[in-house]
Design an enzyme around this catalytic site. Sequence first.
Site, PDB file in Angstrom:
ATOM      1  N   LYS A 165       2.548   8.933 -13.449  1.00  0.00           N
ATOM      2  CA  LYS A 165       2.081   9.578 -12.296  1.00  0.00           C
ATOM      3  C   LYS A 165       2.431  10.709 -11.336  1.00  0.00           C
ATOM      4  O   LYS A 165       3.207  10.827 -11.074  1.00  0.00           O
ATOM      5  CB  LYS A 165       1.795   8.638 -11.243  1.00  0.00           C
ATOM      6  CG  LYS A 165      -0.329   8.228 -10.868  1.00  0.00           C
ATOM      7  CD  LYS A 165       0.068   6.585 -10.607  1.00  0.00           C
ATOM      8  CE  LYS A 165      -1.730   6.784 -10.155  1.00  0.00           C
ATOM      9  NZ  LYS A 165      -1.700   5.552  -8.728  1.00  0.00           N
TER      10      LYS A 165
HETATM   11  C1  E4P Z   1      -5.017   4.026  -8.279  1.00  0.00           C
HETATM   12  O1  E4P Z   1      -4.175   4.374  -8.726  1.00  0.00           O
HETATM   13  C2  E4P Z   1      -4.402   4.297  -6.607  1.00  0.00           C
HETATM   14  O2  E4P Z   1      -3.712   3.586  -6.824  1.00  0.00           O
HETATM   15  C3  E4P Z   1      -6.333   3.603  -6.178  1.00  0.00           C
HETATM   16  O3  E4P Z   1      -7.180   3.124  -6.847  1.00  0.00           O
HETATM   17  C4  E4P Z   1      -6.015   4.083  -4.432  1.00  0.00           C
HETATM   18  O4  E4P Z   1      -7.108   2.686  -4.649  1.00  0.00           O
HETATM   19  P1  E4P Z   1      -7.010   2.980  -2.707  1.00  0.00           P
HETATM   20  O5  E4P Z   1      -8.171   4.507  -2.154  1.00  0.00           O
HETATM   21  O6  E4P Z   1      -8.189   2.122  -2.158  1.00  0.00           O
HETATM   22  O7  E4P Z   1      -6.485   2.647  -1.767  1.00  0.00           O
END
Ligand code: E4P
Length: 216
Positions: free
Chosen positions: A83
Amino acid sequence: MKIFLDTANLDELRKGAAWGIVDGVTTNPSLIAKEGKPIEEQVRAICDIVDGDISAEVVATEFKQMVEEGRKLTKIHKNIIVKLPLIRDGVQACKALESEGIRTNVTLCFQAGQALLAAKAGAYIISPFVGRIDDMGEDGMELIEQLVQIYSNYNFKTQILAASLRTTNHVIQSALAGAHIGTMPFKTLDALFNHPLTDKGLEQFLKDHAKAFGNK
Ligand code: E4P
């Protein structure tokens, strides 16, 4: 639509995996930090629970270091997806890693133009954050619809992963829009099961059955 859990918590992952409907996992540095274990250890444990794409995020922010960290993360397990944040060096690292055959998930996407860049760099996954856009008083789902349209116009192979899904409605709308994947916290996945008429209907079925046949 594939369902991913957005958590690094092993208990939540075990529960979700036992239901047989979890296709993969997304983590981020905040989620890993919450569990208090080094990323290698935590992600290896996650790979033992869920057999699917497991996103592990780099914390470097410069091209060379991002590529090195990405290569290192893939050594943990064959299912690791690297990522990368959607910054200039992140997109450059995406191109470099994808050309080595390493799959990437380009994250922190808040605009269609950013997603176009990730697709052109060959990202395996793009992560638009629906909930965080809603938090700004805008409509996060519009971004999912735009990406579905743009990627289909040019036949980009990058999968759209609707992220930051906070409600069951976010999940349903993402599926309607045609997102390939939805990632959600455990509580959102759990909530997808619920409907008062399901509970009421089941209660009545069991009551009628017991009345006729006893509690056998
Ligand atoms: C995506 O991969 C992120 O880890 C995640 O969906 C972020 O979500 P949040 O905005 O609820 O922290």
